[in-house]
Design a protein around this motif. Structure first.
Motif, PDB file in Angstrom:
ATOM      1  N   THR A 146      -4.119   6.787  -2.209  1.00  0.00           N
ATOM      2  CA  THR A 146      -4.610   8.162  -2.389  1.00  0.00           C
ATOM      3  C   THR A 146      -5.664   8.241  -3.488  1.00  0.00           C
ATOM      4  OG1 THR A 146      -2.836   8.755  -3.930  1.00  0.00           O
ATOM      5  CG2 THR A 146      -2.446   9.180  -1.591  1.00  0.00           C
ATOM      6  N   SER A 147      -5.633   7.305  -4.431  1.00  0.00           N
ATOM      7  CA  SER A 147      -6.605   7.327  -5.522  1.00  0.00           C
ATOM      8  C   SER A 147      -7.666   6.237  -5.400  1.00  0.00           C
ATOM      9  CB  SER A 147      -5.900   7.202  -6.877  1.00  0.00           C
ATOM     10  OG  SER A 147      -5.311   5.927  -7.005  1.00  0.00           O
ATOM     11  N   CYS A 157       5.590   9.644  -1.991  1.00  0.00           N
ATOM     12  CA  CYS A 157       6.084   9.408  -0.628  1.00  0.00           C
ATOM     13  C   CYS A 157       7.485   8.807  -0.735  1.00  0.00           C
ATOM     14  CB  CYS A 157       5.146   8.445   0.087  1.00  0.00           C
ATOM     15  SG  CYS A 157       5.863   7.555   1.472  1.00  0.00           S
ATOM     16  N   MET A 197      -7.489   2.411   0.750  1.00  0.00           N
ATOM     17  CA  MET A 197      -7.144   3.161   1.960  1.00  0.00           C
ATOM     18  C   MET A 197      -7.884   2.567   3.162  1.00  0.00           C
ATOM     19  SD  MET A 197      -5.600   5.577   3.696  1.00  0.00           S
ATOM     20  CE  MET A 197      -5.080   7.049   2.837  1.00  0.00           C
ATOM     21  N   TYR A 203       0.863  -1.179   0.000  1.00  0.00           N
ATOM     22  CA  TYR A 203       0.000   0.000   0.000  1.00  0.00           C
ATOM     23  C   TYR A 203       0.899   1.229   0.000  1.00  0.00           C
ATOM     24  CZ  TYR A 203      -3.459  -3.472   1.326  1.00  0.00           C
ATOM     25  OH  TYR A 203      -4.268  -4.579   1.346  1.00  0.00           O
ATOM     26  N   SER A 239      -3.061   5.325   8.928  1.00  0.00           N
ATOM     27  CA  SER A 239      -3.169   5.718   7.521  1.00  0.00           C
ATOM     28  C   SER A 239      -1.833   6.097   6.886  1.00  0.00           C
ATOM     29  CB  SER A 239      -4.138   6.901   7.389  1.00  0.00           C
ATOM     30  OG  SER A 239      -3.632   8.023   8.098  1.00  0.00           O
ATOM     31  N   ASP A 283      -2.408   2.143  -4.699  1.00  0.00           N
ATOM     32  CA  ASP A 283      -2.318   3.578  -4.435  1.00  0.00           C
ATOM     33  C   ASP A 283      -3.500   3.970  -3.557  1.00  0.00           C
ATOM     34  OD1 ASP A 283      -2.410   6.348  -4.429  1.00  0.00           O
ATOM     35  OD2 ASP A 283      -2.296   6.547  -6.605  1.00  0.00           O
ATOM     36  N   LYS A 341       1.603   5.627  -1.262  1.00  0.00           N
ATOM     37  CA  LYS A 341       1.145   6.957  -1.645  1.00  0.00           C
ATOM     38  C   LYS A 341       2.194   7.493  -2.621  1.00  0.00           C
ATOM     39  CE  LYS A 341      -1.117   7.856   2.765  1.00  0.00           C
ATOM     40  NZ  LYS A 341      -1.140   8.698   3.987  1.00  0.00           N
ATOM     41  N   SER A 371     -10.065   4.825  -2.505  1.00  0.00           N
ATOM     42  CA  SER A 371     -10.514   4.930  -1.105  1.00  0.00           C
ATOM     43  C   SER A 371     -10.793   3.562  -0.477  1.00  0.00           C
ATOM     44  CB  SER A 371     -11.744   5.825  -0.997  1.00  0.00           C
ATOM     45  OG  SER A 371     -12.830   5.293  -1.726  1.00  0.00           O
TER      46      SER A 371
END
Length: 103
Positions: free
Chosen positions: A51-52, A28, A57, A23, A67, A49, A25, A54
């Motif tokens: 961030t794209s 980063c 996430m 996982y 997170s 990803d 970002k 949800s």
């Protein structure tokens, strides 16, 4: 499962029936380092990803309770998943060595 061979030992980099989910970002620095190190070592893994996506996430938070990225999940058939949350490359190396998944 891992189809690549660990270059130094000529051994499979992960046992059969094992899946790595990373996982990340984008942008980063710790995520970039983790991807580079895993690629350099010949590991096969799936990137997500967060961030794209949800849903990914939410999945990462459910797995790790936080997170921050990168986070790694290793799923093994017949065993509990191994989770490494919010790590740097040194922690990744130690984690994989501890679980005998890397040289």
């Amino acid at each position: 499962t891992c189809q690549r061979i660990h270059a130094a030992s000529k051994e499979p980099c992960l046992a059969a029936n094992m899946i790595m989910d990373l996982y990340i970002k984008p942008g980063c620095p710790w995520c970039v380092d983790a991807v580079k190190w895993l690629d350099d070592q010949g590991h096969t893994y799936h990137t997500h990803d967060v961030t794209s996506d949800s849903a990914k996430m939410d999945e990462m938070i459910a797995l790790t309770g936080q997170s921050l990225a990168p986070c790694l999940r290793i799923s093994r058939e017949g065993s509990e998943d191994l989770i490494l949350p919010d790590f740097g490359t040194d922690e990744l190396i130690a984690f994989l060595q501890k679980h005998q998944l890397s040289a």
